[in-house]
Design a protein around this motif. Structure first.
Motif, PDB file in Angstrom:
ATOM      1  N   THR A  18       0.834  -1.209   0.000  1.00  0.00           N
ATOM      2  CA  THR A  18       0.000   0.000   0.000  1.00  0.00           C
ATOM      3  C   THR A  18       0.866   1.256   0.000  1.00  0.00           C
ATOM      4  O   THR A  18       0.561   2.240  -0.666  1.00  0.00           O
ATOM      5  CB  THR A  18      -0.907   0.017   1.248  1.00  0.00           C
ATOM      6  N   SER A  19       1.948   1.221   0.772  1.00  0.00           N
ATOM      7  CA  SER A  19       2.830   2.388   0.829  1.00  0.00           C
ATOM      8  C   SER A  19       4.255   1.935   1.125  1.00  0.00           C
ATOM      9  O   SER A  19       4.642   1.803   2.273  1.00  0.00           O
ATOM     10  CB  SER A  19       2.319   3.355   1.897  1.00  0.00           C
ATOM     11  N   ARG A  22       7.523  -2.933   3.009  1.00  0.00           N
ATOM     12  CA  ARG A  22       7.441  -3.002   4.468  1.00  0.00           C
ATOM     13  C   ARG A  22       7.742  -4.430   4.916  1.00  0.00           C
ATOM     14  O   ARG A  22       7.054  -5.367   4.554  1.00  0.00           O
ATOM     15  CB  ARG A  22       6.038  -2.587   4.920  1.00  0.00           C
ATOM     16  N   SER A  90       6.639   3.808   9.316  1.00  0.00           N
ATOM     17  CA  SER A  90       5.400   4.580   9.309  1.00  0.00           C
ATOM     18  C   SER A  90       4.625   4.412  10.614  1.00  0.00           C
ATOM     19  O   SER A  90       5.072   4.876  11.645  1.00  0.00           O
ATOM     20  CB  SER A  90       4.556   4.210   8.095  1.00  0.00           C
ATOM     21  N   ASP A 262       1.627   9.607  13.891  1.00  0.00           N
ATOM     22  CA  ASP A 262       2.332   8.323  13.798  1.00  0.00           C
ATOM     23  C   ASP A 262       3.833   8.529  13.611  1.00  0.00           C
ATOM     24  O   ASP A 262       4.326   9.668  13.598  1.00  0.00           O
ATOM     25  CB  ASP A 262       1.733   7.428  12.700  1.00  0.00           C
ATOM     26  N   GLY A 332      -4.852   3.821   0.099  1.00  0.00           N
ATOM     27  CA  GLY A 332      -3.471   4.221  -0.183  1.00  0.00           C
ATOM     28  C   GLY A 332      -3.438   5.609  -0.793  1.00  0.00           C
ATOM     29  O   GLY A 332      -4.203   5.917  -1.705  1.00  0.00           O
ATOM     30  N   SER A 352      -7.995   5.423   8.115  1.00  0.00           N
ATOM     31  CA  SER A 352      -6.836   4.979   8.882  1.00  0.00           C
ATOM     32  C   SER A 352      -6.056   6.162   9.454  1.00  0.00           C
ATOM     33  O   SER A 352      -4.841   6.130   9.524  1.00  0.00           O
ATOM     34  CB  SER A 352      -5.939   4.139   7.983  1.00  0.00           C
ATOM     35  N   LYS A 363      -0.592  12.439   3.053  1.00  0.00           N
ATOM     36  CA  LYS A 363      -1.391  12.787   4.214  1.00  0.00           C
ATOM     37  C   LYS A 363      -0.476  13.500   5.207  1.00  0.00           C
ATOM     38  O   LYS A 363       0.745  13.320   5.173  1.00  0.00           O
ATOM     39  CB  LYS A 363      -2.064  11.565   4.807  1.00  0.00           C
ATOM     40  N   ARG A 401     -13.705  -0.128  12.372  1.00  0.00           N
ATOM     41  CA  ARG A 401     -12.845  -1.066  11.645  1.00  0.00           C
ATOM     42  C   ARG A 401     -12.311  -2.100  12.629  1.00  0.00           C
ATOM     43  O   ARG A 401     -11.798  -1.742  13.690  1.00  0.00           O
ATOM     44  CB  ARG A 401     -11.672  -0.325  11.003  1.00  0.00           C
ATOM     45  N   ARG A 477     -10.794  -6.387   3.528  1.00  0.00           N
ATOM     46  CA  ARG A 477      -9.526  -6.221   2.796  1.00  0.00           C
ATOM     47  C   ARG A 477      -8.415  -6.933   3.536  1.00  0.00           C
ATOM     48  O   ARG A 477      -8.479  -7.083   4.750  1.00  0.00           O
ATOM     49  CB  ARG A 477      -9.114  -4.742   2.777  1.00  0.00           C
ATOM     50  N   THR A 481       0.428  -3.359   4.411  1.00  0.00           N
ATOM     51  CA  THR A 481       1.551  -2.723   5.118  1.00  0.00           C
ATOM     52  C   THR A 481       2.101  -3.590   6.244  1.00  0.00           C
ATOM     53  O   THR A 481       3.055  -3.199   6.893  1.00  0.00           O
ATOM     54  CB  THR A 481       1.165  -1.362   5.745  1.00  0.00           C
ATOM     55  N   TYR A 491     -14.381  -3.474   7.659  1.00  0.00           N
ATOM     56  CA  TYR A 491     -14.860  -2.106   7.851  1.00  0.00           C
ATOM     57  C   TYR A 491     -16.381  -2.110   7.801  1.00  0.00           C
ATOM     58  O   TYR A 491     -16.968  -2.747   6.922  1.00  0.00           O
ATOM     59  CB  TYR A 491     -14.383  -1.201   6.724  1.00  0.00           C
TER      60      TYR A 491
HETATM   61  C1  VG1 Z   1      -2.755   1.094   5.761  1.00  0.00           C
HETATM   62  C2  VG1 Z   1      -4.035   1.916   5.760  1.00  0.00           C
HETATM   63  C3  VG1 Z   1      -4.061   2.832   4.557  1.00  0.00           C
HETATM   64  C4  VG1 Z   1      -2.798   3.723   4.556  1.00  0.00           C
HETATM   65  C5  VG1 Z   1      -1.569   2.841   4.615  1.00  0.00           C
HETATM   66  C6  VG1 Z   1      -0.287   3.644   4.713  1.00  0.00           C
HETATM   67  O1  VG1 Z   1      -2.710   0.285   4.616  1.00  0.00           O
HETATM   68  O2  VG1 Z   1      -5.159   1.096   5.770  1.00  0.00           O
HETATM   69  O3  VG1 Z   1      -5.233   3.618   4.598  1.00  0.00           O
HETATM   70  O4  VG1 Z   1      -2.759   4.515   3.414  1.00  0.00           O
HETATM   71  O5  VG1 Z   1      -1.635   1.983   5.743  1.00  0.00           O
HETATM   72  O6  VG1 Z   1      -0.250   4.411   5.877  1.00  0.00           O
HETATM   73  P1  VG1 Z   1      -3.124  -1.277   4.633  1.00  0.00           P
HETATM   74  O7  VG1 Z   1      -2.864  -1.772   3.274  1.00  0.00           O
HETATM   75  O8  VG1 Z   1      -2.286  -1.888   5.716  1.00  0.00           O
HETATM   76  O9  VG1 Z   1      -4.587  -1.305   5.005  1.00  0.00           O
HETATM   77  V1  VG1 Z   1       1.274   4.808   6.507  1.00  0.00           V
HETATM   78  O10 VG1 Z   1       1.069   5.884   7.830  1.00  0.00           O
HETATM   79  O11 VG1 Z   1       1.916   3.358   6.866  1.00  0.00           O
HETATM   80  O12 VG1 Z   1       1.960   5.565   5.214  1.00  0.00           O
END
Ligand code: VG1
Ligand code: CO
Length: 536
Positions: A18-19, A22, A90, A262, A332, A352, A363, A401, A477, A481, A491
């Motif tokens: 997602t980001s 990790r 993160s 965070d 994401g 989130s 964000k 959630r 889902r 991450t 959710y």
């Molecule tokens: C989670 C959140 C998602 C967010 C992502 C990155 O992803 O649900 O909304 O954008 O973390 O946040 P996932 O795939 O685990 O649901 V961060 O603060 O780690 O950049």
């Protein structure tokens, strides 16, 4: 200084989720593992041909290695860099036995979109060597610019103040003097007392500079403001479970407003007096309804709003009432970028604890906190009053959630397959699902697929969803991450406009829908879990 070519071997699974990429810290500590991924990023960025040379001329590094994710986005945009790399777990815990991550942001300042991360991943699968200049020695604790010769070419390393570019940006967006008056009090108003918790993450230096130096609050209003490599053992995710310290201090203390961020500063939690909780979905809706109180949006006007698909639909009501377009994107932040770049979007958020705007492409936790304080400074109402008024006007989307962390991956996948097959049954649509005294009629059920309205790119299989006729929703889902096993997210979002229901407890209102969600999924049977790890 000369660079060296180091032979390496391929590591499987260097696929960003997602980001960013990790994994556990121990995984990153394997020989060449981290270098491989960075080499792949650079190769994907600079050159079409794998194995070709990329010349980097300038590096910008935050002092002592500290930059928040939103500050990185700010700097990429301000200095028009090709992109930026953020080393961070993160919102996950850190330290040798916990998590780490590498995020890559593109030249718009936003998380790399799928076509870029796919390209990086493809390169990691065939990488044979990486290039490194091990002899560069720059003291990153000292703000300075150093130029040297690397392989006969000039190469500059700028160590910059972590906060100043970000602060300057915030000052252009908000009216600091009105926030300062709110916080310090004036003839007609007592001081508005805030408590800010950086959870030992990266926002420490930012909140010191912004809230203490600029806005004049005292040291005791700031907690956990020293960035620590392992976050002091905290799990730096600002929610009711992991930011319990803030919640308790707010419950017992005199504070009017609380905020936590965070590890990398892109998430936020907002609390009112006595720890009155603002869900991120409501936070987005309230800011949407009040954007005109913030100088930046007065200037730029309000374009569209957007939320990620699982985010509670409260902002949809604001969009409908104000005649502003609403976009729904997959989970994401990367999916908001195109819309912002094309000028379609002003404000967006995720359930989130992510809230942000087109001021950058990430964000932004501190931005969200300042946005709330700006709204409060104008309305002169408490957080709770603002929410109550909001619900009276728009109705309330109750949202919850459930996270089931570290489940067996195979069972989690089987469960998702099971749900999908339930969703495909033709008799589901139009059927009535009942729990306790509540009955919901299914309107649509699918595996969410998104088509980007700007470039037409598609993202499929972004979450299983059941939509009901009254606007309520259930979504399933798997997290992208987590670093070990599978995290299942369920959710539940339900709309109420009966005035008698507005202030009810969310858990109570949502209980029937949660029961239905657990029954359809057979979650207990598949995972053996009776209760979620975290409820947010
Ligand atoms: C989670 C959140 C998602 C967010 C992502 C990155 O992803 O649900 O909304 O954008 O973390 O946040 P996932 O795939 O685990 O649901 V961060 O603060 O780690 O950049
Ligand atoms: Co984060």
């Amino acid at each position: 200084v000369t660079s060296k070519i180091i032979e390496t071997r391929v590591y499987d699974g260097q696929k960003p989720g997602t980001s960013g990429l990790r994994k556990a810290v121990r995984v990153f500590m394997q020989e060449h593992y981290t270098e491989n991924f960075v080499q792949a990023i650079l190769q994907a960025l600079g050159d079409q041909l794998p194995g070709s040379t990329l010349v980097v001329k300038r590096l910008i590094i935050g002092q002592s290695g500290i930059l928040s994710t939103p500050a990185v986005s700010t700097i990429i945009r301000k200095y028009k860099t090709q992109g930026g790399i953020v080393l961070t777990a993160s919102h996950n815990p850190g330290g040798p036995d916990a998590d780490f991550g590498i995020k890559f942001n593109c030249e718009n300042g936003g998380p790399a979109p799928d076509h870029v991360t796919n390209k990086i991943y493809e390169i990691t699968k065939v990488l044979k060597s990486y290039k490194i200049a091990p002899d560069i020695t720059v003291d990153v604790d000292k703000i300075q610019s150093t130029t040297m010769q690397v392989d006969g070419n000039p190469f500059t390393v700028d160590v910059v103040d972590s906060v100043s570019d970000y602060l300057e940006h915030m000052k252009n967006i908000f009216d600091f003097s009105s926030i300062k008056t709110l916080l310090q009090g004036s003839n007609n108003h007592p001081p508005f007392k805030v408590l800010i918790n950086a959870m030992n993450g990266v926002t420490g230096p930012y909140i010191k500079q912004i809230f203490i130096k600029e806005l004049g609050i005292d040291n005791s209003s700031i907690v956990n403001a020293e960035p620590l490599e392992d976050f002091g053992g905290l799990h730096p995710d600002p929610n009711l479970t992991y930011a319990k310290g803030l919640v308790n201090a707010m419950k017992d203390g005199p504070y009017d407003f609380g905020a936590a961020f965070d590890g990398d500063g892109d998430r936020n939690m907002i609390l009112g007096k006595k720890a009155f909780f603002v869900t991120p979905s409501d936070s987005l809706a309230v800011l949407a309804a009040n954007l005109n109180l913030i100088p930046y949006f007065k200037k730029t006007g309000v374009k569209g709003y957007a939320r990620s698909m699982p985010t509670g639909a409260a902002v949809d009501r604001v969009a409908a009432k104000n005649g502003i377009k609403l976009y729904e994107v997959p989970t994401g932040w990367k999916y908001f970028g195109n819309l912002m770049d094309a000028g379609h979007l002003s404000l967006c958020g995720e359930e989130s604890f992510g809230t942000g705007s087109n001021h950058i492409r990430e964000k932004d936790g501190i931005w969200a906190c300042l946005a709330w304080l700006s709204v409060i400074a104008s309305l002169r109402k408490s957080v709770e009053e603002i929410l109550l008024n909001h619900w009276q006007i728009y109705g309330r989307n109750f949202f919850v959630r459930y996270d089931y962390e570290n489940c067996d991956s195979e069972m989690a996948n089987k469960m998702m397959q099971h749900i999908e097959s339930e969703l495909q049954k033709p008799e589901l649509v139009g059927s009535k699902l009942t729990s306790e005294s509540k009955t919901y009629i299914v309107k649509l059920a699918d595996n969410y697929c998104y088509t980007d309205p700007v470039d037409g790119s598609q993202a499929s299989k972004q979450g299983l969803r059941i939509l009901f006729q009254d606007g309520s929703r259930i979504i399933y889902r798997l997290s992208g991450t987590g670093s070990s096993g599978a995290t299942i997210r369920v959710y539940v979002d339900s709309y109420e406009d009966d005035p008698a229901s507005l202030t009810k407890d969310a858990q109570e209102i949502l209980k029937p829908l949660v029961t239905i969600a657990l029954e359809i999924s057979k979650l207990r049977e598949f995972t053996g879990r009776d209760a979620p790890t975290v409820i947010t």
